[in-house]
Design an enzyme around this catalytic site. Structure first.
Site, PDB file in Angstrom:
ATOM      1  N   GLY A 196     -16.999 -63.352   6.500  1.00  0.00           N
ATOM      2  CA  GLY A 196     -17.697 -62.739   7.777  1.00  0.00           C
ATOM      3  C   GLY A 196     -18.692 -63.185   8.092  1.00  0.00           C
TER       4      GLY A 196
ATOM      5  N   ASP B  31     -16.174 -69.294  10.412  1.00  0.00           N
ATOM      6  CA  ASP B  31     -14.814 -69.551  11.148  1.00  0.00           C
ATOM      7  C   ASP B  31     -15.038 -69.194  12.987  1.00  0.00           C
ATOM      8  OD1 ASP B  31     -12.342 -70.239  12.313  1.00  0.00           O
ATOM      9  OD2 ASP B  31     -11.725 -68.858  11.093  1.00  0.00           O
ATOM     10  N   THR B  32     -15.669 -67.824  12.905  1.00  0.00           N
ATOM     11  CA  THR B  32     -14.956 -67.290  14.751  1.00  0.00           C
ATOM     12  C   THR B  32     -16.573 -68.394  15.473  1.00  0.00           C
ATOM     13  OG1 THR B  32     -14.967 -65.262  13.374  1.00  0.00           O
ATOM     14  CG2 THR B  32     -15.716 -65.423  15.641  1.00  0.00           C
TER      15      THR B  32
ATOM     16  N   ASP C 267      -9.673 -71.207   1.754  1.00  0.00           N
ATOM     17  CA  ASP C 267      -9.697 -69.922   2.026  1.00  0.00           C
ATOM     18  C   ASP C 267      -8.476 -68.892   1.507  1.00  0.00           C
ATOM     19  OD1 ASP C 267     -11.550 -67.724   2.568  1.00  0.00           O
ATOM     20  OD2 ASP C 267     -10.703 -68.421   4.909  1.00  0.00           O
ATOM     21  N   HIS C 268      -8.747 -68.021   1.099  1.00  0.00           N
ATOM     22  CA  HIS C 268      -8.262 -66.864   0.444  1.00  0.00           C
ATOM     23  C   HIS C 268      -6.867 -67.098   0.631  1.00  0.00           C
ATOM     24  CE1 HIS C 268     -10.458 -63.246   2.142  1.00  0.00           C
ATOM     25  NE2 HIS C 268     -11.231 -64.319   3.163  1.00  0.00           N
TER      26      HIS C 268
ATOM     27  N   GLY D  23     -13.711 -62.059  11.660  1.00  0.00           N
ATOM     28  CA  GLY D  23     -13.858 -61.441  13.131  1.00  0.00           C
ATOM     29  C   GLY D  23     -14.056 -61.629  14.391  1.00  0.00           C
TER      30      GLY D  23
HETATM   31  P1  13P Z   1     -16.038 -65.566  10.384  1.00  0.00           P
HETATM   32  O1  13P Z   1     -15.049 -64.157  11.220  1.00  0.00           O
HETATM   33  O2  13P Z   1     -17.349 -64.411  10.372  1.00  0.00           O
HETATM   34  O3  13P Z   1     -15.743 -66.472  10.233  1.00  0.00           O
HETATM   35  O4  13P Z   1     -15.258 -65.488   9.003  1.00  0.00           O
HETATM   36  C1  13P Z   1     -14.388 -66.424   7.876  1.00  0.00           C
HETATM   37  C2  13P Z   1     -14.866 -65.605   6.902  1.00  0.00           C
HETATM   38  O5  13P Z   1     -15.387 -65.183   6.195  1.00  0.00           O
HETATM   39  C3  13P Z   1     -13.435 -66.312   6.073  1.00  0.00           C
HETATM   40  O6  13P Z   1     -13.677 -66.551   4.992  1.00  0.00           O
END
Ligand code: 13P
Length: 305
Positions: free
Chosen positions: A209, A253-254, A80-81, A179
């Site tokens: 996100g 993730d969040t 990721d990223h 986030g």
């Molecule tokens: P969230 O913070 O909405 O979970 O997004 C995570 C994300 O895009 C990781 O690349």
């Protein structure tokens, strides 16, 4: 089975459903993701950020790879990223089957140049690549993009970018942000833009996100003593619409961070004498599984494996 990102995302785009790409940082998160996917017969992606690699390294990657190999559904391990060519190559060496190169902070030409380099190297090794065009608001690990600077992906540019880079899937900025503190109310999701980009391109699209920050989980978090500001992520209906248009990879993730902390806080609050890690992390895994199941049902990936 451990497969590439393309193996999972190309059928998802064609079938108009989304596949969750959930961030992991430890064994319990990984188990919740992969075991829920098996239970629901859903393909799934497990992703590690550079921060997760710093934290868990090859140990954590090996946990994911081992669970993925033994899984009865397709699982990809995704970076990721990735912030550089070196980072992407390091991940491939560690056994990742999908990598993201995020050069979206560069200008268009710089982004193309950096992405193309990674695509060439990764494709030589049979690994598929995600890149990003446009910029999301919010905060994620080392990435801080001021809301003012966030800009949405231009459809014509997306076509050029895909042609020039050969990227396998493309993250587009459509109104979501990373986030837990996503501001008041639900974000505005630019569905017309998604539809336009999807209509002009054929590859799977990616939404970052994509946590929905379930209000039930937020309430439990607060009740168990946690403090959290206004946290409203993407609505389930928005996510469903987006996947119908061509969003195939959905990053979360969040929601899992919150869910795991709810499990831990509740376990400790229920019994102040508890010090058995299994009685603390086990409930966390349980709450995460519930949130993952909800997400998979919303995305329509259940039964697709
Ligand atoms: P969230 O913070 O909405 O979970 O997004 C995570 C994300 O895009 C990781 O690349």
């Amino acid at each position: 089975m451990l497969v590439t990102g393309n193996d999972i995302l190309v059928p998802a785009r064609a079938g108009k459903y989304g596949v969750g790409s959930f961030n992991t940082n430890n064994m319990e998160i990984t188990q919740a993701i992969i075991h829920t996917a098996e239970r629901l017969r859903s393909p799934v992606m497990v992703q590690m950020s550079e921060g997760a690699i710093k934290y868990g390294g090859q140990d954590l990657a090996n946990i994911v790879i081992d669970l993925a190999r033994r899984a009865t559904v397709p699982v990809a391990l995704h970076l990721d990223h990735g912030s550089s060519y070196a980072s992407a190559l390091k991940a491939i060496k560690m056994g990742f089957t999908s990598v993201m190169i995020d050069a979206s902070h560069h200008d268009f030409e710089g982004n193309v140049k950096e992405t193309k380099r990674v695509v060439e190297a990764a494709h030589a090794m049979g690994i598929s690549v995600e890149s990003e065009l446009g910029r999301l608001g919010g905060i994620e690990e080392h990435i801080v993009v001021d809301e003012k600077d966030a800009f949405l992906t231009d459809p014509e540019e997306a076509v050029q970018f895909i042609e020039q880079t050969g990227t396998d899937y493309l993250a587009i900025a459509i109104g979501t942000s990373h986030g837990a503190f996503k501001g008041k109310g639900r974000p505005f999701i630019d569905h017309a833009r998604i539809e336009k980009i999807a209509g002009l391109t054929g590859i799977p699209l990616v939404a970052h996100g994509s946590s929905g920050v379930p209000q039930e989980i937020v309430e439990r978090f607060r009740k168990a003593g946690g403090e959290i500001g206004d946290a409203a992520g993407i609505a389930d209906e928005d996510l469903q619409r987006a996947t119908g248009f061509g969003i195939a990879k959905v990053n979360v993730d969040t929601d899992l961070r919150l869910a795991s902390t709810v499990g831990i806080r509740e376990a400790l609050a229920a019994n102040a004498k508890e010090f058995d890690p299994r009685k603390i992390f086990g409930p966390a895994r349980e709450v995460m599984s519930q949130v993952i199941e909800h997400k998979m049902r919303v995305l329509g990936s259940v039964g697709k494996a």
